[in-house]
Design a protein around this motif. Structure first.
Motif, mmCIF file in Angstrom:
data_model
loop_
_atom_site.group_PDB
_atom_site.id
_atom_site.type_symbol
_atom_site.label_atom_id
_atom_site.label_comp_id
_atom_site.label_asym_id
_atom_site.label_seq_id
_atom_site.Cartn_x
_atom_site.Cartn_y
_atom_site.Cartn_z
ATOM 1 N N LEU A 218 0.840 -1.309 -0.048
ATOM 2 C CA LEU A 218 -0.088 -0.125 0.073
ATOM 3 C C LEU A 218 0.859 1.276 -0.032
ATOM 4 O O LEU A 218 0.591 2.389 0.140
ATOM 5 C CB LEU A 218 -0.804 0.086 1.112
ATOM 6 C CG LEU A 218 -2.000 -0.789 1.148
ATOM 7 C CD1 LEU A 218 -2.712 -1.418 2.540
ATOM 8 C CD2 LEU A 218 -3.189 -0.446 0.333
ATOM 9 N N LYS A 219 2.210 1.034 0.028
ATOM 10 C CA LYS A 219 3.168 2.491 -0.166
ATOM 11 C C LYS A 219 2.884 3.381 -1.046
ATOM 12 O O LYS A 219 3.291 4.587 -0.838
ATOM 13 C CB LYS A 219 4.615 1.749 -0.209
ATOM 14 C CG LYS A 219 5.058 1.168 -1.348
ATOM 15 C CD LYS A 219 6.339 0.591 -1.153
ATOM 16 C CE LYS A 219 6.840 -0.027 -2.704
ATOM 17 N NZ LYS A 219 7.902 -0.637 -2.656
ATOM 18 N N TYR A 220 2.239 2.940 -2.372
ATOM 19 C CA TYR A 220 2.003 3.950 -3.280
ATOM 20 C C TYR A 220 0.533 4.872 -3.012
ATOM 21 O O TYR A 220 0.354 5.865 -3.849
ATOM 22 C CB TYR A 220 1.769 3.316 -4.521
ATOM 23 C CG TYR A 220 3.215 2.672 -4.929
ATOM 24 C CD1 TYR A 220 4.396 3.482 -5.048
ATOM 25 C CD2 TYR A 220 3.220 1.418 -4.999
ATOM 26 C CE1 TYR A 220 5.648 2.677 -5.348
ATOM 27 C CE2 TYR A 220 4.533 0.671 -5.353
ATOM 28 C CZ TYR A 220 5.668 1.544 -5.721
ATOM 29 O OH TYR A 220 6.858 0.915 -5.736
ATOM 30 N N ASN A 221 -0.111 4.172 -2.411
ATOM 31 C CA ASN A 221 -1.204 5.103 -1.596
ATOM 32 C C ASN A 221 -0.997 6.462 -0.727
ATOM 33 O O ASN A 221 -0.761 6.090 0.526
ATOM 34 C CB ASN A 221 -2.276 4.075 -1.009
ATOM 35 C CG ASN A 221 -3.769 4.706 -0.980
ATOM 36 O OD1 ASN A 221 -3.809 6.024 -0.551
ATOM 37 N ND2 ASN A 221 -4.749 4.008 -1.189
ATOM 38 N N ALA A 222 -0.873 7.390 -1.265
ATOM 39 C CA ALA A 222 -0.405 8.528 -0.422
ATOM 40 C C ALA A 222 -1.518 9.060 0.578
ATOM 41 O O ALA A 222 -1.168 9.776 1.508
ATOM 42 C CB ALA A 222 -0.153 9.682 -1.239
ATOM 43 N N SER A 223 -2.698 8.407 0.514
ATOM 44 C CA SER A 223 -3.573 8.784 1.698
ATOM 45 C C SER A 223 -3.534 8.118 2.907
ATOM 46 O O SER A 223 -4.003 8.535 4.017
ATOM 47 C CB SER A 223 -4.898 8.665 0.926
ATOM 48 O OG SER A 223 -5.487 7.561 0.890
ATOM 49 N N ILE A 224 -2.520 7.073 3.016
ATOM 50 C CA ILE A 224 -2.420 5.980 4.079
ATOM 51 C C ILE A 224 -1.291 6.476 4.960
ATOM 52 O O ILE A 224 -0.150 6.551 4.423
ATOM 53 C CB ILE A 224 -2.370 4.717 3.722
ATOM 54 C CG1 ILE A 224 -3.723 4.160 3.061
ATOM 55 C CG2 ILE A 224 -1.946 3.835 4.876
ATOM 56 C CD1 ILE A 224 -3.736 2.879 2.569
ATOM 57 N N GLY A 225 -1.354 6.841 6.061
ATOM 58 C CA GLY A 225 -0.367 7.272 6.949
ATOM 59 C C GLY A 225 0.148 6.036 7.960
ATOM 60 O O GLY A 225 0.866 5.183 7.290
ATOM 61 N N ASN A 226 -0.393 6.024 8.896
ATOM 62 C CA ASN A 226 0.138 5.187 10.097
ATOM 63 C C ASN A 226 -0.385 3.781 10.137
ATOM 64 O O ASN A 226 -1.429 3.638 9.414
ATOM 65 C CB ASN A 226 -0.192 5.726 11.354
ATOM 66 C CG ASN A 226 0.434 4.993 12.824
ATOM 67 O OD1 ASN A 226 1.536 4.500 12.682
ATOM 68 N ND2 ASN A 226 -0.583 4.424 13.637
ATOM 69 N N PHE A 227 0.251 2.944 10.257
ATOM 70 C CA PHE A 227 0.057 1.460 10.351
ATOM 71 C C PHE A 227 0.473 0.937 11.777
ATOM 72 O O PHE A 227 1.399 1.054 12.141
ATOM 73 C CB PHE A 227 0.658 0.537 9.319
ATOM 74 C CG PHE A 227 0.143 0.476 8.007
ATOM 75 C CD1 PHE A 227 -0.662 -0.379 7.441
ATOM 76 C CD2 PHE A 227 0.733 1.826 7.102
ATOM 77 C CE1 PHE A 227 -1.088 -0.217 6.037
ATOM 78 C CE2 PHE A 227 0.365 1.698 5.744
ATOM 79 C CZ PHE A 227 -0.495 0.786 5.333
ATOM 80 N N GLN A 228 -0.565 0.215 12.426
ATOM 81 C CA GLN A 228 -0.267 -0.234 13.746
ATOM 82 C C GLN A 228 -1.501 -1.234 14.260
ATOM 83 O O GLN A 228 -2.591 -1.467 13.624
ATOM 84 C CB GLN A 228 -0.846 0.877 14.859
ATOM 85 C CG GLN A 228 -0.491 0.543 16.178
ATOM 86 C CD GLN A 228 -0.761 1.847 17.263
ATOM 87 O OE1 GLN A 228 -0.409 3.116 16.554
ATOM 88 N NE2 GLN A 228 -1.019 1.846 18.523
ATOM 89 N N PHE A 229 -1.097 -2.324 14.774
ATOM 90 C CA PHE A 229 -1.838 -3.248 15.676
ATOM 91 C C PHE A 229 -2.218 -3.003 16.983
ATOM 92 O O PHE A 229 -1.344 -2.398 17.619
ATOM 93 C CB PHE A 229 -0.994 -4.507 15.613
ATOM 94 C CG PHE A 229 -1.028 -5.256 14.265
ATOM 95 C CD1 PHE A 229 -2.086 -6.110 13.885
ATOM 96 C CD2 PHE A 229 0.168 -5.598 13.394
ATOM 97 C CE1 PHE A 229 -2.156 -6.929 12.765
ATOM 98 C CE2 PHE A 229 0.083 -6.318 12.172
ATOM 99 C CZ PHE A 229 -0.930 -6.623 11.968
ATOM 100 N N ILE A 230 -3.477 -3.214 17.229
ATOM 101 C CA ILE A 230 -4.119 -3.110 18.741
ATOM 102 C C ILE A 230 -5.084 -4.445 18.769
ATOM 103 O O ILE A 230 -5.142 -5.022 18.014
ATOM 104 C CB ILE A 230 -5.013 -1.840 18.594
ATOM 105 C CG1 ILE A 230 -6.359 -2.043 17.622
ATOM 106 C CG2 ILE A 230 -4.137 -0.645 18.438
ATOM 107 C CD1 ILE A 230 -7.015 -0.756 17.467
ATOM 108 N N ARG A 231 -5.322 -4.372 20.229
ATOM 109 C CA ARG A 231 -6.059 -5.489 20.429
ATOM 110 C C ARG A 231 -7.344 -5.281 20.536
ATOM 111 O O ARG A 231 -7.753 -4.091 21.030
ATOM 112 C CB ARG A 231 -5.506 -6.123 22.012
ATOM 113 C CG ARG A 231 -4.070 -6.708 21.628
ATOM 114 C CD ARG A 231 -3.723 -7.212 23.071
ATOM 115 N NE ARG A 231 -1.981 -7.780 22.853
ATOM 116 C CZ ARG A 231 -1.761 -8.887 22.216
ATOM 117 N NH1 ARG A 231 -2.803 -9.703 21.576
ATOM 118 N NH2 ARG A 231 -0.256 -9.277 22.217
ATOM 119 N N SER A 232 -8.423 -6.162 20.250
ATOM 120 C CA SER A 232 -9.716 -5.778 20.136
ATOM 121 C C SER A 232 -10.527 -5.398 21.366
ATOM 122 O O SER A 232 -11.377 -4.466 21.432
ATOM 123 C CB SER A 232 -10.472 -7.036 19.546
ATOM 124 O OG SER A 232 -10.476 -8.133 20.336
#
Length: 232
Positions: A149-163
């Motif tokens: 998804l690196k070419y999608n300039a609208s996407i910033g932070n990626f992070q895992f969280i717990r439900s």
């Protein structure tokens, strides 16, 4: 990075995506929240739990006669708030031909997320992506998702969280569960249909004006569904 005018948090989850889980469809979905409404919406969702003295996670599997009213209120709230939307992509697992190059179940994990996140993002906005952490392979998956998804300039932070940390992930679980349950009823892949769950499904369909078992119109924002066809 280019300055964006709007920011959204996107809370992603997956359901029945494993090859031998006995379910005919894999579903990937997210709840999207406008960043300037996150605090308010989070507190209002937590207030629903407090009202019903409910201290656990919201899950589709938790819907039954005694919890029906609370889950109905949760769904009512979802449809009442303009800054809260849902999107899902669905594929019939029987159509996956693993003999084809790059068509293994593992490949589909990333293909589905690409379809889910890339094709409906607003390029004028910034999107922070949060995934429900599932297993010890999560960090490897996160790096791969960042790469595709690196070419999608609208996407910033990626992070895992717990439900259990996020009412938004829990809401996604409920909405995805409704889709899956309706599909299992349609295909005869379920026993002992729970009346409360069927009533929640009917409520969702009546308020979204879309069927949970087919692709929604492109213009659908509140409840956007895309069924991927693999047949040639």
């Amino acid at each position: 990075m280019e300055q964006k005018n709007k920011t959204f948090n996107i809370y992603c989850d997956e359901s029945t995506h494993l090859p031998n889980d006995g379910c005919p469809y894999m579903i990937y979905g997210y709840v999207s929240v406008a960043s300037n409404q996150i605090k308010m919406i989070r507190e209002q969702l937590k207030a629903i739990k407090t009202k019903y003295n409910f201290n656990s996670e919201w899950k589709w599997t938790g819907i039954h006669d005694k919890t029906y009213q609370m889950y109905r209120e949760l769904v009512e709230y979802f449809f009442s708030v303009s800054g809260l939307n849902f999107r899902a992509v669905v594929v019939d697992k029987s159509h996956i031909d693993e003999s084809r190059a790059e068509y293994t179940y593992n490949d589909f994990y990333f293909r589905m997320y690409f379809q889910l996140l890339h094709h409906k993002t607003d390029m004028t906005a910034l999107h922070n992506i949060y995934f429900d952490i599932k297993d010890t392979c999560s960090q490897m998956k996160l790096h791969k998702l960042k790469d595709i998804l690196k070419y999608n300039a609208s996407i910033g932070n990626f992070q895992f969280i717990r439900s259990h940390e996020s009412v938004f992930l829990q809401l996604a679980d409920v909405l995805m569960g409704a889709i899956n349950y309706k599909l299992r009823i349609k295909t005869g892949n379920i026993e002992g249909k729970v009346v409360a769950k069927r009533r929640i499904i009917e409520y969702i369909e009546s308020h979204s004006y879309v069927s949970l078992t087919c692709t929604s119109p492109l213009s659908a924002q509140k409840m956007n569904l895309f069924y991927i066809s693999l047949k040639h």
